[in-house]
Design an enzyme around this catalytic site. Structure first.
Site, PDB file in Angstrom:
ATOM      1  N   ASN A   1     -42.156  25.605  30.838  1.00 26.29           N
ATOM      2  CA  ASN A   1     -41.564  25.905  32.142  1.00 26.29           C
ATOM      3  C   ASN A   1     -42.196  27.169  32.699  1.00 26.29           C
ATOM      4  OD1 ASN A   1     -39.918  28.301  31.286  1.00 26.29           O
ATOM      5  ND2 ASN A   1     -39.024  26.737  29.954  1.00 26.29           N
TER       6      ASN A   1
ATOM      7  N   ASP B   1     -34.924  22.615  26.872  1.00 25.34           N
ATOM      8  CA  ASP B   1     -33.727  21.904  26.397  1.00 25.34           C
ATOM      9  C   ASP B   1     -34.102  20.750  25.464  1.00 25.34           C
ATOM     10  OD1 ASP B   1     -31.922  23.519  27.717  1.00 25.34           O
ATOM     11  OD2 ASP B   1     -32.103  22.402  29.602  1.00 25.34           O
TER      12      ASP B   1
ATOM     13  N   ASP C   1     -29.443  25.135  20.389  1.00 21.43           N
ATOM     14  CA  ASP C   1     -29.136  26.263  21.280  1.00 21.43           C
ATOM     15  C   ASP C   1     -29.132  27.523  20.425  1.00 21.43           C
ATOM     16  OD1 ASP C   1     -27.802  28.274  22.809  1.00 21.43           O
ATOM     17  OD2 ASP C   1     -27.077  26.677  24.141  1.00 21.43           O
ATOM     18  N   ILE C   2     -30.201  28.289  20.528  1.00 20.00           N
ATOM     19  CA  ILE C   2     -30.397  29.449  19.641  1.00 20.00           C
ATOM     20  C   ILE C   2     -29.280  30.472  19.843  1.00 20.00           C
ATOM     21  CG2 ILE C   2     -31.995  31.318  19.027  1.00 20.00           C
ATOM     22  CD1 ILE C   2     -34.253  29.464  20.175  1.00 20.00           C
TER      23      ILE C   2
ATOM     24  N   PHE D   1     -28.234  34.652  29.374  1.00 17.95           N
ATOM     25  CA  PHE D   1     -28.659  34.607  30.773  1.00 17.95           C
ATOM     26  C   PHE D   1     -28.273  33.265  31.376  1.00 17.95           C
ATOM     27  CE2 PHE D   1     -31.356  38.110  32.332  1.00 17.95           C
ATOM     28  CZ  PHE D   1     -31.168  38.965  31.263  1.00 17.95           C
TER      29      PHE D   1
ATOM     30  N   LYS E   1     -20.091  29.616  24.957  1.00 13.90           N
ATOM     31  CA  LYS E   1     -20.974  30.039  23.859  1.00 13.90           C
ATOM     32  C   LYS E   1     -20.422  31.258  23.133  1.00 13.90           C
ATOM     33  CE  LYS E   1     -25.268  28.405  26.061  1.00 13.90           C
ATOM     34  NZ  LYS E   1     -26.729  28.476  26.065  1.00 13.90           N
TER      35      LYS E   1
HETATM   36  O1  C5P Z   1     -27.198  26.693  28.489  1.00 10.72           O
HETATM   37  P1  C5P Z   1     -28.323  27.400  29.129  1.00 10.72           P
HETATM   38  O2  C5P Z   1     -29.651  26.971  28.669  1.00 10.72           O
HETATM   39  O3  C5P Z   1     -28.283  27.508  30.608  1.00 10.72           O
HETATM   40  O4  C5P Z   1     -28.073  28.921  28.603  1.00 10.72           O
HETATM   41  C1  C5P Z   1     -28.936  29.914  28.884  1.00 10.72           C
HETATM   42  C2  C5P Z   1     -28.822  30.985  27.831  1.00 10.72           C
HETATM   43  O5  C5P Z   1     -28.857  30.423  26.527  1.00 10.72           O
HETATM   44  C3  C5P Z   1     -29.987  31.938  27.892  1.00 10.72           C
HETATM   45  O6  C5P Z   1     -29.535  33.182  27.459  1.00 10.72           O
HETATM   46  C4  C5P Z   1     -30.969  31.315  26.900  1.00 10.72           C
HETATM   47  O7  C5P Z   1     -31.882  32.258  26.392  1.00 10.72           O
HETATM   48  C5  C5P Z   1     -30.063  30.759  25.834  1.00 10.72           C
HETATM   49  N1  C5P Z   1     -30.555  29.516  25.199  1.00 10.72           N
HETATM   50  C6  C5P Z   1     -30.946  29.519  23.884  1.00 10.72           C
HETATM   51  N2  C5P Z   1     -31.356  28.354  23.295  1.00 10.72           N
HETATM   52  C7  C5P Z   1     -31.415  27.214  24.001  1.00 10.72           C
HETATM   53  C8  C5P Z   1     -31.040  27.205  25.339  1.00 10.72           C
HETATM   54  C9  C5P Z   1     -30.621  28.378  25.915  1.00 10.72           C
HETATM   55  O8  C5P Z   1     -30.920  30.570  23.253  1.00 10.72           O
HETATM   56  N3  C5P Z   1     -31.827  26.111  23.420  1.00 10.72           N
END
Ligand code: C5P
Length: 395
Positions: free
Chosen positions: A210, A279, A306-307, A323, A341
């Site tokens: 992206n 994603d 989702d880290i 964020f 979260k």
């Molecule tokens: O759910 P969304 O992707 O919008 O959430 C954004 C936040 O979650 C950001 O802080 C992003 O760095 C973190 N994130 C993550 N791992 C993912 C997706 C998002 O750490 N797979």
């Protein structure tokens, strides 16, 4: 408010050709609303005249210990009394030697010795003078004495040679000075951040990614380091320089990023997830380059972990910040993420012109509500976010 409003800076200029950059530094300091008292050595004044500094600073310029303008003949004490910093730029080899020995045979060296504020020096000299063991000995002594040495940089020199010894640019000295004046609000804290995009390979030469530039995450890493934290930055593929004092781990995919975060997260006080993690990733990455064919090509995607949510769900999690870049309904989505979260803070912004710009307008969402920050460049916004985090983690 301007960055240096209310600050008083004593700017020492010694005799090197880089003195012309000190004039530009004065302009930057004044633009940031600092009060600048320029002090020239005899040799410094041979390169750039006192009138230049006087016109740029709008204040008297000082050159002599015996200056009668200071009624009590105490220029060496009065000038640095109450100053927020003393910056010597350029600092010649001779001046560094003088400083290292604690000599005080002119106004500037006496001011340095009599000061009660931080001293920063930007060396400027021929590369051989810089690498000479005598200069290196003096530099080591000055560091041990708590003097902040800014640079020097490498590159073309006025003498026609190329090497280390060039004075930093005015803007770099300005940035270092502003950084040194910041409140050390995260001292003793360990901060882990993610930044940039991830790259999910389809085959050895193609992938899904992206347009995240990494600028916000890198600005935050720099702001955390500046606030005194020990910073580890896990970065996806970006074209950005590592902020000074930051430990950087480069990764490609979301799975790499997750592995790096898991390996680092233990003992961290704060985790800030800025990365735009993909994603989805291809279920399989082809071993060889996929060849063009007439028919449709279907690539099956599977969700990435989702880290941030994983870190926030740890038994004893660090203070977690996420964020939320949204194109609409910012409050609803950002609050949803904070609660969903289990985050302490969500930095929300409405993305209208895509990612990667230089400025940002964000709103901070925490348990107490929404706190908009003024629109500013990403580094100023990062400082605002760090100040907010520091306020929340205070016992
Ligand atoms: O759910 P969304 O992707 O919008 O959430 C954004 C936040 O979650 C950001 O802080 C992003 O760095 C973190 N994130 C993550 N791992 C993912 C997706 C998002 O750490 N797979």
């Amino acid at each position: 408010m301007a960055m240096l409003s209310g600050k008083r800076i004593v700017l020492g200029v010694t005799g090197g050709v880089a003195a012309y950059k000190a004039a530009e530094l004065t302009r930057l300091l004044v633009k940031a609303e600092a009060q600048v008292d320029a002090v020239l050595t005899e040799a410094g004044a041979r390169f750039v005249g006192a009138q230049t500094f006087q016109a740029l600073s709008g204040r008297p310029v000082w050159q002599s210990l015996w200056d009668e303008r200071m009624g009590n003949a105490m220029a060496h004490i009065d000038l640095s009394r109450g100053a927020d910093a003393l910056v010597v730029a350029p600092a010649t080899a001779d001046f560094l030697a003088k400083l290292a020995q604690g000599r005080a045979d002119d106004l500037l060296s006496t001011l340095c010795l009599a000061r009660d504020c931080p001293l920063l020096a930007a060396p400027a000299m021929n590369r051989q003078m810089w690498s000479n063991p005598a200069t290196q000995r003096n530099v080591a002594q000055l560091r041990a004495d708590g003097v902040s040495l800014l640079g020097p940089a490498s590159g073309a020199q006025a003498c026609g040679e190329v090497g280390e010894g060039r004075m930093l640019e005015a803007e770099e000295i300005f940035d270092a000075l502003v950084a040194s004046l910041q409140t050390k609000s995260l001292i003793g804290k360990k901060v882990l951040l993610t930044a940039g995009p991830t790259f999910e390979a389809i085959d050895p030469v193609r992938g899904i990614t992206n347009s995240s530039s990494g600028k916000m995450g890198f600005a935050l890493a720099r702001a955390c380091a500046e606030a005194g934290a020990e910073v580890t930055l896990v970065s996806g593929p970006v074209a950005l320089a590592t902020p000074s004092g930051v430990r950087r781990i480069d990764v490609q995919s979301a799975l790499d990023m997750r592995a790096a975060v898991s390996a680092q997260v233990l003992g961290q006080d704060i985790f800030i997830a800025v990365a735009a993690v993909a994603d989805y990733r291809p279920v399989q990455s082809a071993e060889h380059k996929i060849k063009k064919a007439g028919a449709n090509l279907n690539i099956e995607l599977t969700p990435n972990p989702d880290i941030l949510a994983e870190v926030a769900a740890l038994p004893n999690p660090p203070f977690c910040v996420g964020f939320a870049a949204e194109s609409r309904d910012l409050t609803q989505y950002a609050e949803g993420k904070r609660v969903g979260k289990k985050l302490k803070l969500v930095v929300g912004n409405l993305v209208q012109d895509g990612l990667g710009g230089d400025s940002n307008a964000v709103t901070l969402f925490d348990a107490a509500g929404a706190h908009p920050l003024p629109e500013a460049d990403k580094f100023t916004v990062a400082r605002g976010i760090v100040a907010h985090i520091a306020g929340l983690i205070k016992p």
